[in-house]
Design an enzyme around this catalytic site. Structure first.
Site, PDB file in Angstrom:
ATOM      1  CB  ALA A 132       3.997  -1.385   6.535  1.00  0.00           C
ATOM      2  CG  ASN A 145      -0.819   1.914   0.083  1.00  0.00           C
ATOM      3  OD1 ASN A 145      -0.857   2.258  -1.100  1.00  0.00           O
ATOM      4  ND2 ASN A 145      -1.578   2.447   1.012  1.00  0.00           N
ATOM      5  CG  HIS A 175       1.600  -7.920   4.847  1.00  0.00           C
ATOM      6  ND1 HIS A 175       0.392  -7.797   4.202  1.00  0.00           N
ATOM      7  CD2 HIS A 175       1.700  -6.841   5.672  1.00  0.00           C
ATOM      8  CE1 HIS A 175      -0.218  -6.694   4.620  1.00  0.00           C
ATOM      9  NE2 HIS A 175       0.559  -6.107   5.515  1.00  0.00           N
TER      10      HIS A 175
END
Length: 283
Positions: free
Chosen positions: A136, A204, A234
């Protein structure tokens, strides 16, 4: 030549098939389980556990070879590899039995590892291994490589649609209303360690970035609820003596849990495949 071929054939027939168990059979676990049921070379799904065993059984419907649904305490004894995708609060209940028995633990819970750093000592003592699936968040190979030299700074800015953050621990505890938000709202600015504590199920990726680079205390993190975004975004900036780089990833949220990107489960599947792959690209 004939004997060599026979020996090769026999060797192939004796290839070990890894027995896989899944702890947490919801948004991530079900997708991973389906991939195993469809077939991953060298692996077979043996058992799953969940906080709700009845729901886990329901999620197993439609599988060609349904796995056993067992109590959490039984899982580690039945398998070689445990995929941990349970809520953060349940991490140690899954990780300790698995690693104490020398098993491989594949997890996405970077925040839980930061919160319980002693878990690496458990793995070391008993010959277990923790595999943190990080699909991710791109670029961790580069961050890990840069950490072999000197990293001057690491910063991550996370922007998520408000619906992806409405159930976040920090948002609920502080009664922050994200409905009707018309402009970006900064929820957090501090270290990745602090962010992982306040948003354990939402960042996370920040914890993983801290573990890969200069550490969670020196990794800077901003978290925004941003109504202009439709994806969990992100952005990472790294400055090191070996390289300076900037990376951005936009993860499509899952329908079941908008706080989790669709790529998270795929990251776990990729990590599982790498355990048996004859060629492994990257970490």
């Amino acid at each position: 030549m004939k004997n060599q071929m026979n020996n090769s054939s026999e060797s192939g027939e004796q290839k070990k098939v890894l027995r896989v168990g899944i702890a947490g059979f919801g948004t991530i676990g079900k997708v991973v389980g389906q991939a195993l049921d469809d077939g991953i070379d060298g692996m077979t799904l043996i058992a799953v556990t969940s906080g709700n065993l009845d729901k886990a059984s329901q999620n197993m419907q439609g599988f060609r070879q349904p796995a056993k649904v067992v109590e959490a305490g039984e899982l580690a004894e039945l398998v070689d590899v445990i995929v941990e995708c349970a809520p953060t609060r349940a991490f140690m209940d899954v990780a300790v039995p698995a690693l104490t028995q020398g098993k491989v633990l594949v997890t996405v819970s970077g925040a839980a590892i930061l919160e319980n750093p002693q878990i690496t000592d458990v793995a070391r003592k008993h010959g277990g291994q923790i595999v943190l699936a990080t699909g991710a968040l791109l670029g961790l190979d580069a961050v890990r490589a840069a950490a072999e030299g000197t990293i001057y700074s690491v910063k991550m800015v996370t922007r998520k649609p408000p619906t992806s953050l409405t159930k976040a621990k920090y948002v609920l505890e502080n009664n922050i209303d994200l409905t009707g938000l018309t402009e970006p709202l900064q929820l957090f600015n501090g270290s990745a360690r602090e962010g992982a504590e306040k948003f354990p199920s939402n960042v996370n990726v920040a914890a993983s970035l801290g573990l890969a680079g200069v550490g969670a205390d020196l990794t800077q993190l901003e978290i925004w609820a941003d109504p202009t975004k439709t994806r969990n975004t992100h952005n990472i900036k790294v400055d090191a003596d070996s390289a300076s780089f900037e990376l951005t990833i936009e993860n499509v949220p899952t329908i079941e849990n908008p706080g989790t990107g669709r790529i998270t489960a795929l990251s776990v599947i990729a990590a599982l495949k790498s355990l048996c792959a004859p060629l492994r690209v990257g970490s």
